[in-house]
Design an enzyme around this catalytic site. Structure first.
Site, PDB file in Angstrom:
ATOM      1  N   LYS A   1       0.904  -1.272  -0.007  1.00 14.26           N
ATOM      2  CA  LYS A   1      -0.054   0.179   0.185  1.00 14.26           C
ATOM      3  C   LYS A   1       0.857   1.283  -0.103  1.00 14.26           C
ATOM      4  O   LYS A   1       1.635   1.599   0.921  1.00 14.26           O
ATOM      5  CB  LYS A   1      -0.791   0.022   1.334  1.00 14.26           C
ATOM      6  CG  LYS A   1      -1.986   1.200   1.123  1.00 14.26           C
ATOM      7  CD  LYS A   1      -2.505   1.545   2.584  1.00 14.26           C
ATOM      8  CE  LYS A   1      -1.779   2.635   3.068  1.00 14.26           C
ATOM      9  NZ  LYS A   1      -1.810   3.888   2.268  1.00 14.26           N
TER      10      LYS A   1
ATOM     11  N   GLU B   1      11.011   1.065   9.767  1.00 15.19           N
ATOM     12  CA  GLU B   1      11.934   2.317   9.791  1.00 15.19           C
ATOM     13  C   GLU B   1      11.190   3.545   9.845  1.00 15.19           C
ATOM     14  O   GLU B   1      10.123   3.961   9.153  1.00 15.19           O
ATOM     15  CB  GLU B   1      12.594   2.198   8.233  1.00 15.19           C
ATOM     16  CG  GLU B   1      13.623   1.021   8.424  1.00 15.19           C
ATOM     17  CD  GLU B   1      14.799   1.120   9.776  1.00 15.19           C
ATOM     18  OE1 GLU B   1      15.089   2.164  10.141  1.00 15.19           O
ATOM     19  OE2 GLU B   1      15.044  -0.143   9.956  1.00 15.19           O
TER      20      GLU B   1
ATOM     21  N   CYS C   1      13.724  11.455   6.059  1.00 16.86           N
ATOM     22  CA  CYS C   1      13.826  10.926   7.358  1.00 16.86           C
ATOM     23  C   CYS C   1      15.421  11.053   7.770  1.00 16.86           C
ATOM     24  O   CYS C   1      15.753  11.195   8.985  1.00 16.86           O
ATOM     25  CB  CYS C   1      13.664   9.311   7.553  1.00 16.86           C
ATOM     26  SG  CYS C   1      14.527   8.259   6.279  1.00 16.86           S
TER      27      CYS C   1
ATOM     28  N   GLU D   1      10.664  15.769  15.386  1.00 18.90           N
ATOM     29  CA  GLU D   1      10.968  15.673  13.822  1.00 18.90           C
ATOM     30  C   GLU D   1      10.066  16.803  13.310  1.00 18.90           C
ATOM     31  O   GLU D   1       8.566  16.750  13.310  1.00 18.90           O
ATOM     32  CB  GLU D   1      10.635  14.344  13.361  1.00 18.90           C
ATOM     33  CG  GLU D   1      10.894  14.223  11.582  1.00 18.90           C
ATOM     34  CD  GLU D   1      10.615  12.906  11.348  1.00 18.90           C
ATOM     35  OE1 GLU D   1       9.566  12.578  11.427  1.00 18.90           O
ATOM     36  OE2 GLU D   1      11.469  12.091  10.415  1.00 18.90           O
TER      37      GLU D   1
HETATM   38  P1  NAD Z   1       2.806   7.859   8.089  1.00 20.86           P
HETATM   39  O1  NAD Z   1       3.365   6.996   9.344  1.00 20.86           O
HETATM   40  O2  NAD Z   1       1.705   8.948   8.173  1.00 20.86           O
HETATM   41  O3  NAD Z   1       2.394   6.712   6.669  1.00 20.86           O
HETATM   42  C1  NAD Z   1       3.150   5.737   6.456  1.00 20.86           C
HETATM   43  C2  NAD Z   1       2.347   4.861   5.465  1.00 20.86           C
HETATM   44  O4  NAD Z   1       1.536   4.037   6.719  1.00 20.86           O
HETATM   45  C3  NAD Z   1       1.317   5.281   4.667  1.00 20.86           C
HETATM   46  O5  NAD Z   1       1.199   4.519   3.593  1.00 20.86           O
HETATM   47  C4  NAD Z   1      -0.012   5.353   5.684  1.00 20.86           C
HETATM   48  O6  NAD Z   1      -1.135   5.319   4.825  1.00 20.86           O
HETATM   49  C5  NAD Z   1       0.044   3.993   6.348  1.00 20.86           C
HETATM   50  N1  NAD Z   1      -0.656   3.931   7.520  1.00 20.86           N
HETATM   51  C6  NAD Z   1      -1.181   4.986   8.228  1.00 20.86           C
HETATM   52  N2  NAD Z   1      -1.906   4.502   9.168  1.00 20.86           N
HETATM   53  C7  NAD Z   1      -1.941   3.162   9.327  1.00 20.86           C
HETATM   54  C8  NAD Z   1      -2.247   2.091  10.166  1.00 20.86           C
HETATM   55  N3  NAD Z   1      -2.898   2.446  11.074  1.00 20.86           N
HETATM   56  N4  NAD Z   1      -2.126   0.784   9.905  1.00 20.86           N
HETATM   57  C9  NAD Z   1      -1.080   0.502   8.774  1.00 20.86           C
HETATM   58  N5  NAD Z   1      -0.698   1.626   7.645  1.00 20.86           N
HETATM   59  C10 NAD Z   1      -0.949   2.875   8.151  1.00 20.86           C
HETATM   60  O7  NAD Z   1       4.114   8.646   7.327  1.00 20.86           O
HETATM   61  P2  NAD Z   1       4.265   9.603   6.271  1.00 20.86           P
HETATM   62  O8  NAD Z   1       3.872  10.937   6.701  1.00 20.86           O
HETATM   63  O9  NAD Z   1       3.807   9.013   4.762  1.00 20.86           O
HETATM   64  O10 NAD Z   1       5.793   9.719   6.127  1.00 20.86           O
HETATM   65  C11 NAD Z   1       6.739  10.667   6.620  1.00 20.86           C
HETATM   66  C12 NAD Z   1       7.374   9.860   7.824  1.00 20.86           C
HETATM   67  O11 NAD Z   1       8.213   8.576   7.273  1.00 20.86           O
HETATM   68  C13 NAD Z   1       8.362  10.725   8.650  1.00 20.86           C
HETATM   69  O12 NAD Z   1       8.244  10.471   9.921  1.00 20.86           O
HETATM   70  C14 NAD Z   1       9.497  10.048   8.046  1.00 20.86           C
HETATM   71  O13 NAD Z   1      10.934  10.294   9.270  1.00 20.86           O
HETATM   72  C15 NAD Z   1       9.472   8.575   7.997  1.00 20.86           C
HETATM   73  N6  NAD Z   1      10.320   7.998   6.975  1.00 20.86           N
HETATM   74  C16 NAD Z   1      11.398   7.094   7.696  1.00 20.86           C
HETATM   75  C17 NAD Z   1      12.336   6.539   6.605  1.00 20.86           C
HETATM   76  C18 NAD Z   1      13.126   5.499   7.333  1.00 20.86           C
HETATM   77  O14 NAD Z   1      13.834   4.688   6.355  1.00 20.86           O
HETATM   78  N7  NAD Z   1      13.662   5.424   8.519  1.00 20.86           N
HETATM   79  C19 NAD Z   1      12.348   6.859   5.245  1.00 20.86           C
HETATM   80  C20 NAD Z   1      11.182   7.974   4.794  1.00 20.86           C
HETATM   81  C21 NAD Z   1      10.532   8.398   5.754  1.00 20.86           C
END
Ligand code: NAD
Length: 480
Positions: A175, A250, A284, A381
């Site tokens: 997804k 991650e 990130c 963050e």
């Molecule tokens: P998010 O946590 O809002 O969403 C990530 C994904 O999870 C999306 O596809 C979302 O639809 C899904 N999701 C949301 N609620 C869920 C649930 N209850 N169950 C399962 N899936 C669910 O993050 P975002 O806003 O898309 O991305 C930004 C964040 O990602 C920042 O905190 C960033 O630091 C982090 N990030 C981390 C890395 C890494 O490798 N450490 C890399 C890129 C981004």
């Protein structure tokens, strides 16, 4: 004209059972719709998992080199489509063209890399204690893997989960994040054209709380690889625990760049500023804290302010140095942190406002000085182009400040003192440690992941480590 996209389930492009759709818009021109996607439900997610479970045994039995061939062909198809995917990525997520083109190339390289690696998924041979016997391990796929990805690297992150999962012989449900799903769908189109059997990859768009959550909790899912915020990651971990699923998270970061007196200050400015303002700070691994020795503090602040003020801001397709935030709510989040920094008494050196670059979600590169470690802008963050500069008086204080956050993803030091650099490697709490390099960026063949709240610390991603998560080993005693 916006492009209309379907889900991909059991080898067919299908509409959601809900009959509903959602749209994405161009963050540089919010009135422009980029894509129309299926607003899927739990039932769509369940159908995807069932298709993956049905396809998994046959794919697991397909020889590794044959699986690898499909991944290599996928790399070649993506390469043919690189320009179009780059443009879509810029229009949907807001990166600059060079940033987007680099990300698309990374996805291509990842498929080529794991295409070759699929032939190496085997096991190890050990010396048996008895005569006339063999002792060895065989690596098998985990089964059905759920891959849940964020919007900020919308093609690279799906690629670095999909390619090792498929190379190791797993069937997959995935997804993408709803702000930028188009380029992940581009990967699935390429996998289909490359001849991936029906059901081996299934992609469903829609809310994380229904589609994502169904993937995480479904009993036929064996492994969950999640990249996103720490808050959602913690929920995912809790939901996957009762079934003892294999989980990899991650998550967020608050990455420091330490600048010591022996550093070349121009180099330090370049390292901190490119880490802070590249991809509009929406990484990130973005540098969000510069922890600077008092001897070079004034010179560093002057240099970094001049760097930030020299950046052009605008539509990534029109040659700007820095693109917009992905959405209005991300822009507002950044501006809220600017208010918090002001209220807590930090000095706003530059930026802090919406940028004068059109109606898109543009913000100025923002630099606060006189920041102390307990301030929110030094702890949380922000996920925007905001750099907090914190003065320190020696190396020990610099490392203590660097470690004084809940996160531990990437960290950098700029120094020409060999001993200091090595102490930094030993003492910093971060999964990625850089000496005289910016915190962002990592090559595809080395392990990537964080410590503390940045990661579940279970498995790393990328390189050989990427395959470890998607394989399970059996130990075999053969007394012949
Ligand atoms: P998010 O946590 O809002 O969403 C990530 C994904 O999870 C999306 O596809 C979302 O639809 C899904 N999701 C949301 N609620 C869920 C649930 N209850 N169950 C399962 N899936 C669910 O993050 P975002 O806003 O898309 O991305 C930004 C964040 O990602 C920042 O905190 C960033 O630091 C982090 N990030 C981390 C890395 C890494 O490798 N450490 C890399 C890129 C981004």
């Amino acid at each position: 004209m916006p492009t209309e996209y379907s889900n991909y389930v059991d080898g067919k492009w299908t509409e959601s059972r809900t009959g509903n759709v959602f749209e994405t818009s161009n963050p540089a021109h919010p009135g422009e719709t980029v894509g129309v996607y299926q607003q899927s439900s739990e039932a769509d997610a369940e159908a995807a998992v069932e298709a993956a479970a049905a396809a998994a045994p046959e794919w697991a039995n397909t020889p590794g080199p044959a699986r690898g061939k499909i991944l290599t062909e996928t790399a070649s198809i993506l390469s043919d489509r690189a320009d179009e995917l780059t443009e879509t990525l810029v229009r949907e997520e807001g990166k600059t063209k060079p940033e987007a083109s680099g990300e698309v190339q990374r996805a291509i390289d990842i498929f080529a890399y794991y295409g070759a690696k699929a032939a190496d998924v085997g096991g190890t041979v050990k010396a048996p204690s008895g005569r006339d016997s063999r002792l060895y391990t065989v690596n098998e796929p985990v089964g059905v893997a759920a891959l849940i990805t964020p919007w900020n690297y919308p093609i690279a992150i799906p690629a670095w989960k999909l390619a090792p999962a498929l190379a190791a012989g797993n069937a997959v449900v995935t997804k993408p994040a709803s702000l930028a799903p188009a380029v992940a769908i581009g990967i699935v189109e390429a996998l289909e054209s490359a001849g991936l059997p029906d059901g081996v990859v299934n992609l469903v768009t829609g809310p994380g709380s229904s589609v994502g959550s169904t993937f995480v909790t479904h009993e036929a899912v064996d492994a969950v690889s999640f990249t996103g915020s720490t808050k959602v990651g913690n929920t995912v971990y809790g939901q996957a625990a009762p079934d003892q699923k294999r989980v990899q998270l991650e998550l967020g970061g608050k990455n420091p760049a330490i600048v010591m007196p022996s550093a070349d200050v121009d180099e330090a400015v370049e390292i901190a500023a490119t880490g802070a303002f590249g991809v509009t700070g929406q990484a990130c691994t973005a540098t969000s804290r510069a922890i600077v020795h008092e001897d070079v503090y004034d010179e560093f602040v002057e240099g970094v302010v001049s760097y930030g003020e020299g950046l052009s801001i605008g539509d990534g397709l029109e040659g700007a140095d820095m693109g917009p935030h992905v959405s209005e709510s991300e822009l507002e989040g950044t501006l809220d942190y600017v208010d918090a920094g002001r209220r807590e008494g930090a000095t706003l050196e530059t930026g802090g406002e919406r940028a004068d670059a059109g109606e898109g979600y543009f913000v100025e590169p923002t630099i606060f000085s006189d920041v102390s470690s307990e301030m929110r802008i030094a702890q949380e963050e922000i996920f925007g182009p905001v750099l907090a500069v914190i003065p320190v008086s020696d190396f020990d204080e610099a490392v203590a400040v660097a470690n004084d956050v809940e996160y531990g993803l990437s960290a950098s030091i700029v120094t020409n003192d060999h001993r200091e650099a090595n102490r930094f490697v030993d003492e910093i709490e971060a999964g990625v440690v850089k000496i005289n390099e910016k915190t962002t960026g990592l090559e595809l063949h080395v392990p990537f992941g964080g410590m503390k709240a940045s990661s579940s610390e279970t498995y790393r991603e990328q390189g050989d480590a990427g395959l470890d998560f998607f394989t399970i080993s059996k130990t075999v005693y053969d007394n012949y």
